[in-house]
Design a protein around this motif. Sequence first.
Motif, PDB file in Angstrom:
ATOM      1  N   TYR A 295     -10.261 -42.961 -23.235  1.00 49.41           N
ATOM      2  CA  TYR A 295      -9.868 -42.901 -24.571  1.00 49.41           C
ATOM      3  C   TYR A 295      -9.688 -44.351 -25.110  1.00 49.41           C
TER       4      TYR A 295
ATOM      5  N   VAL B 131      -9.504 -33.871 -32.065  1.00 43.23           N
ATOM      6  CA  VAL B 131      -8.810 -33.508 -30.807  1.00 43.23           C
ATOM      7  C   VAL B 131      -7.516 -32.520 -31.251  1.00 43.23           C
TER       8      VAL B 131
ATOM      9  N   THR C 241      -2.647 -33.226 -24.933  1.00 44.65           N
ATOM     10  CA  THR C 241      -3.742 -32.438 -25.164  1.00 44.65           C
ATOM     11  C   THR C 241      -4.551 -32.234 -23.684  1.00 44.65           C
ATOM     12  N   GLU C 242      -5.382 -31.418 -23.524  1.00 40.73           N
ATOM     13  CA  GLU C 242      -5.825 -31.305 -21.981  1.00 40.73           C
ATOM     14  C   GLU C 242      -7.554 -31.419 -21.990  1.00 40.73           C
ATOM     15  N   ARG C 243      -7.880 -32.404 -21.383  1.00 37.11           N
ATOM     16  CA  ARG C 243      -9.186 -32.556 -21.346  1.00 37.11           C
ATOM     17  C   ARG C 243      -9.830 -32.763 -19.875  1.00 37.11           C
ATOM     18  N   GLY C 244     -10.863 -32.033 -19.484  1.00 35.50           N
ATOM     19  CA  GLY C 244     -11.579 -32.235 -17.956  1.00 35.50           C
ATOM     20  C   GLY C 244     -10.414 -32.293 -16.997  1.00 35.50           C
TER      21      GLY C 244
ATOM     22  N   THR D 139      -4.147 -33.965 -18.521  1.00 37.88           N
ATOM     23  CA  THR D 139      -3.214 -34.105 -19.546  1.00 37.88           C
ATOM     24  C   THR D 139      -2.970 -35.218 -19.998  1.00 37.88           C
TER      25      THR D 139
ATOM     26  N   PHE E 288     -11.762 -39.988 -27.851  1.00 34.47           N
ATOM     27  CA  PHE E 288     -12.191 -39.945 -26.507  1.00 34.47           C
ATOM     28  C   PHE E 288     -13.416 -40.296 -26.438  1.00 34.47           C
TER      29      PHE E 288
ATOM     30  N   GLU F 246     -17.101 -40.747 -23.389  1.00 33.07           N
ATOM     31  CA  GLU F 246     -17.561 -40.359 -21.921  1.00 33.07           C
ATOM     32  C   GLU F 246     -17.495 -41.550 -21.162  1.00 33.07           C
TER      33      GLU F 246
END
Length: 358
Positions: free
Chosen positions: A89, A165, A187-190, A193, A212, A214
Amino acid sequence: MQEKENIEFHGQPAVKVVERFEGPETMSAYIEAIGFLYGQAEYVIHITGTHEPSASQRKRIDEILSTFKFIDSTDTSDWKTYRNEEYGYEFKYPSSWARLEERNPIFNDHLPDSRRYLAIYPESFPSQDISAHIDVYRAPFTAVKLDNHELVYTLPPSEVTTNGVVWLKFQSTDNLGNELNTFTYYTERGGKTYHVGGAGEQVHQILSTFRFFETGNNNVFDVTAVKTGDKIVGLEARTVAPFSVVPDFPLGPDNARVVFFGTVILEGEYRALTGELLGGYLCFAPSATSQAHIPVMRGDGRDISFCFSDQDVAHSLLNAERGRVTIEVEDYVINSYPAEVFNEAELRRVLIKDFSGE
């Protein structure tokens, strides 16, 4: 009479409300309101009159609304950029802010031991006080919210979308329920948190450019290249050595012992092994999402799983032969050798039990 419908207004989810008040000519009223969120603020456009707009008036209103747009009045051209390659991020922040500093938690911080967080010191605050912070938990929000003391005194949460997001927004209150200018966003990603919290002005400046990117699969490492002190998905390598020191069998994926320092929260299933030698031994298989939070040696073809290093503690906390749980473990160890060896980790606590059985 009130009519309400969900609409889209320039790409933003919105609510349109129409109220009509019938009465004598001077007492009739028509009120139309379109409410929506943009950035961190709520906006309402009102259209009022004594009667509902005629066809020609409606056409002019629609023409005006079709040209509506926000102009970003904040000049970010001289802002600096913070970028975190480990967690993928970045965000911009005013160049006047004093400093951003990655810190280790102290005893009264809200993060477990060994987990670092980003402390933010704006210019307007004394150097010893942080105004905002960013934390990344290697766990889903369902587990995180059990621990976080910042959610004790808050208003009911709401969803806010910024730069694509979706955040869950909490506003803090005092113990009497009075609103404070302190906010917490999740927020939750992959399977992780992301948590941004602190004073309203600084938090909203962070979120206005937060995005975000990759990072690829960074939990796979080369055991012949990793060094003591290197971090793999947030866990620090403390020992890197052959599992067995024998001639002509150097350190590699088939002969390695790598000890990591740090904690990680995982979802998955545990079960007791069967057999004469290891019967009753409790082991854990992380879910596909949680596997990304565990270091994996390149060339190690075994299933990603481990057994608990302290079996007495594991049996006491799990209290069943098998089950699906969310747990926190520490000191993950990779053991690899052409023999009956397995990876291990110390079970610190059980956060969620979805089911258990005999």
